[in-house]
Design an enzyme around this catalytic site. Structure first.
Site: not given
Ligand code: PMV
Length: 342
Positions: A119, A121, A126, A172
């Site tokens: 979590g 990013g 994923a 992702d």
């Molecule tokens: O921060 P992450 O890796 O969970 O990425 C999320 C990306 C978003 O565009 C905000 C959500 C998505 O489902 O694409």
């Protein structure tokens, strides 16, 4: 038919270069795998149980334990352990449903070894979804290798993300299943490879993140509901940025790429998902010579990516980021998707 062999997988994590959040509403985005890998291994066991080992000495505490007619319900702290379990168990469930497998007398012994916290990013959830789907398909002898099944793995892993998060784009899971630098078109579930001859001099890292991806996606949705027309224009601008960025990547035009990263960051800030600490980091990286720097992914702190004009400035940016408390995890993108370690 099942296999009793131990299967080891190497699953890359990812960085979003352009188009996060807008991709949830169907506009294309650009993301890439990075050479920071989660190790996932597993085998079938004769007991009808699922055993999960999360490496790196993660301990957890069980709260609010309710025992009711042989069924035990607990709250697990820290909550990210519960989150990891949510992705793993949902992935097994979705895979078995797809295969029409009624496990019954056997179970799985699974080990997850992640160098990154979940979590922040960088696609850890994923990666876990892609890894467990691949593992389950292989252990149940539905596939022998991932190579010719990447689309199918991506589709099932995307279902896992949607089930656990409520709302998730295919960005992702498709990037991690297929690997490399990708231009993702959600409407057709296509992730086109973008070929660039040289390596991009990037700095990728993260800071502490407040809020989950689901919370941050919800925050953007509220802005959309406040003014649909302005939001539609923002989406269109992000769409144009992604198109320009795709061209700039193909032409290896670093100046333009940097500029587009800065503009994309400004829009993310206007959507309320960039916090003050992160903004300071982004602006300091630019002042230290980055051609562009931006929040990457859902925001709330979390991941960032900066683009340097040269290797020497890249080293300087790493020092600057670390001096501001960020953790730098990669200086490059990679070409790998999920793979079996033979
Ligand atoms: O921060 P992450 O890796 O969970 O990425 C999320 C990306 C978003 O565009 C905000 C959500 C998505 O489902 O694409």
């Amino acid at each position: 038919m099942i296999t009793m062999d131990v299967i080891n997988l190497r699953v890359p994590t990812k960085v979003t270069l352009f188009g996060e959040h807008a991709v949830v509403y169907g506009t294309p985005a650009i993301a890439s795998t990075i050479p920071v890998y989660i190790g996932i291994s597993g085998r079938i066991i004769n007991d009808g149980v699922i055993t999960i080992n999360i490496k790196h000495g993660l301990q957890f505490q069980a709260n609010n334990i309710v025992i009711d007619k042989g069924c035990i319900r607990v709250d697990i702290e820290p909550s990210h352990v519960k989150k990891i379990l949510g992705y793993i168990l949902t992935a097994i469930n979705i895979c078995e449903e797809e295969l029409g497998v009624a496990r019954g007398s056997y179970g799985y012994n699974i080990t997850i070894d992640s160098p990154l916290p979940i979590g922040v990013g960088l696609g850890t959830s994923a990666a876990i979804s892609v890894g467990i789907i691949s593992l389950c398909l292989i252990l149940n002898k539905y596939i022998n290798d991932v190579e010719n099944h990447r689309q199918e793995i991506a589709r099932l892993a995307w279902n896992v993300e949607k089930t656990v998060q409520g709302n998730a784009s295919p960005m992702d899971t498709y990037t991690i299943a297929l690997g490399g630098l990708r231009y993702i078109v959600p409407s057709t579930l296509t992730a086109y490879s973008i070929d660039i001859g040289e390596e991009l001099p990037v700095v990728i890292g993260y800071t502490h993140r407040k809020g989950t991806t689901a919370d941050l996606v919800q925050k953007v949705k509220k802005i959309k509901e406040l003014n649909e027309r302005i939001f539609a224009e923002i989406l269109n601008t992000i769409k144009n940025i992604v198109e320009e960025a795709r061209r700039a990547l193909i032409n290896y035009d670093l100046e333009t790429l940097g500029l587009l990263m800065n503009i994309n960051h400004g829009i993310l800030q206007s959507l309320g998902i960039v916090n003050t600490e992160h903004n300071l980091l982004i602006h300091t990286l630019r002042a230290a010579g980055a051609l562009g720097a931006k929040t990457s992914g859902a925001g709330g702190g979390g991941a960032f990516i900066a683009l340097a004009p040269s290797k020497s400035v890249q080293e300087k940016l790493i020092l600057v980021a670390e001096s501001l408390g960020a953790k730098v995890v990669s200086k490059s993108l990679c070409r790998d998707g999920v793979n079996i370690v033979h």
